[in-house]
Design a protein around this motif. Structure first.
Motif, PDB file in Angstrom:
ATOM      1  N   SER A  79       0.832  -1.210   0.000  1.00 12.83           N
ATOM      2  CA  SER A  79       0.000   0.000   0.000  1.00 12.83           C
ATOM      3  C   SER A  79       0.860   1.251   0.000  1.00 12.83           C
ATOM      4  O   SER A  79       0.563   2.235  -0.697  1.00 12.83           O
ATOM      5  N   ALA A  80       1.955   1.211   0.781  1.00 12.40           N
ATOM      6  CA  ALA A  80       2.856   2.362   0.821  1.00 12.40           C
ATOM      7  C   ALA A  80       3.501   2.595  -0.541  1.00 12.40           C
ATOM      8  O   ALA A  80       3.602   3.745  -1.006  1.00 12.40           O
ATOM      9  N   ILE A  81       3.940   1.508  -1.201  1.00 11.95           N
ATOM     10  CA  ILE A  81       4.518   1.636  -2.542  1.00 11.95           C
ATOM     11  C   ILE A  81       3.495   2.201  -3.515  1.00 11.95           C
ATOM     12  O   ILE A  81       3.802   3.072  -4.346  1.00 11.95           O
ATOM     13  N   GLY A  82       2.246   1.703  -3.398  1.00 10.92           N
ATOM     14  CA  GLY A  82       1.201   2.210  -4.281  1.00 10.92           C
ATOM     15  C   GLY A  82       0.936   3.691  -4.100  1.00 10.92           C
ATOM     16  O   GLY A  82       0.759   4.427  -5.068  1.00 10.92           O
ATOM     17  N   ARG A  83       0.936   4.138  -2.848  1.00 10.56           N
ATOM     18  CA  ARG A  83       0.724   5.569  -2.581  1.00 10.56           C
ATOM     19  C   ARG A  83       1.863   6.412  -3.155  1.00 10.56           C
ATOM     20  O   ARG A  83       1.630   7.500  -3.696  1.00 10.56           O
TER      21      ARG A  83
END
Length: 347
Positions: A79-83
């Protein structure tokens, strides 16, 4: 750099060999079909390479998906990478309206209409529902039925209905025996919506109340009303608050159950708050039940009075009706017993 140059040189040599080969075959007069047959092993090898790549990619996606669903730390990391990737896209695509919006597709008319509707109270219904009960003067009866039939013919139209062959007649002794033989979760639970003349409410204990009813030494006129609202008590009550034969498998189990018992007790109209799809099962004796239309339908729709016989069941929805009951003195000193099921019902 040297390795890359060697690979590039090899690829150029292979490409040159292929061009010479195709040129030679053309000069020898080979047709297109013959050329395809000759090159078929190469095509098969190429397809195998593509299939392997597809399988590798699919496997990788499935592994990432499994980690995302079953590993919290991996899900947080992805999720952090996606953000971070979405932040990098902001100069080229402003996705913030989609992120903050409640719907991907705008429906301004429906949203404004929904916001303008007031929240209905427990005694209120939509004014359009009043057309369903304006011509109702009595409650229909049916037997040997199915829930799909009841739903289509009565419940979807807000009409109550009485099933005359709903269940077997049962006595108070049968009910008390079932309750006392039940797991301790039921007797030790604290019921809700208690009403009784057996003891003060602050001293109420279900086990003690049952013992008073069974002894019945000094009191000949009494009543007991309570609702099972806690999960363990509701689950235990399913051992004796039986589901009728037309209760479908796809319908959720009742989330709350009531027990009404009285002996020669006379009272004024007692309203009890019910929600959802309601099954009122008369086990023995009788009560005087009343269905009052909710506001503003009480102006155009009548209040319906019902007296069920043992073995009959009243089925209705609280979308339109408010339920109440009266206890009446019987001539033969009989005991009246009824159960009520509350079900979360959605079409």
């Amino acid at each position: 750099m040297t390795t890359f140059a060697n690979k590039l040189s090899t690829m150029n040599a292979i490409e040159s060999d292929f061009e010479n080969f195709f040129s030679y075959c053309t000069k020898q007069g080979f047709s297109t079909t013959q050329m395809l047959d000759i090159c078929q092993p190469l095509f098969q090898q190429q397809r195998k390479v593509k299939t392997k790549r597809f399988l590798y990619l699919t496997t990788l996606v499935l592994i990432v998906y499994c980690f995302y669903n079953w590993c919290d730390s991996c899900a947080w990391f992805l999720s952090a990478i996606g953000r971070l990737l979405l932040i990098q896209l902001l100069p080229y695509w402003n996705w913030t309206p989609l992120y903050n919006g409640k719907c991907l597709i705008e429906r301004p008319f429906q949203e404004t209409t929904t916001k303008s509707l007031p929240r209905l109270g427990r005694h209120e219904t939509d004014v359009d529902n009043c057309a369903l009960c304006e011509m109702l003067d009595s409650i229909p009866t049916t037997s040997n039925t199915t829930f799909s039939y009841l739903e289509a013919k009565y419940l979807e139209r807000g009409l109550p209905v009485i099933i005359t062959d709903s269940h077997d007649e049962q006595t108070l002794d049968w009910l008390l025996e079932k309750i006392q033989n039940n797991p301790q979760d039921f007797l030790s639970s604290d019921p809700c919506d208690i009403g009784t003349n057996l003891m003060l409410k602050k001293f109420f204990n279900l086990d003690v109340a049952i013992q008073k009813i069974k002894s019945n030494n000094s009191m000949t006129k009494w009543f007991l009303q309570f609702r099972n609202c806690k999960f363990n008590a509701v689950k235990a009550s399913r051992m004796f608050v039986t589901r009728p034969y037309y209760y479908p498998l796809h319908l959720e189990p009742f989330y709350s159950s009531w027990i009404l018992i009285s002996q020669d007790y006379t009272s004024a109209n007692r309203e009890i708050y019910l929600q959802g799809l309601i099954f009122v099962q008369q086990l023995s004796g009788f009560f005087e039940f009343h269905l009052r239309p909710k506001q503003p339908c009480s102006v155009s729709c009548p209040t319906i009075d019902i007296r069920l016989s043992a073995g009959e069941c009243l089925v209705f929805s609280t979308d339109l009706w408010v339920f109440s009951y009266e206890m009446l003195e019987s001539k033969n000193n009989s005991i009246s017993v009824a159960t009520i099921l509350e079900i979360d019902w959605h079409l």
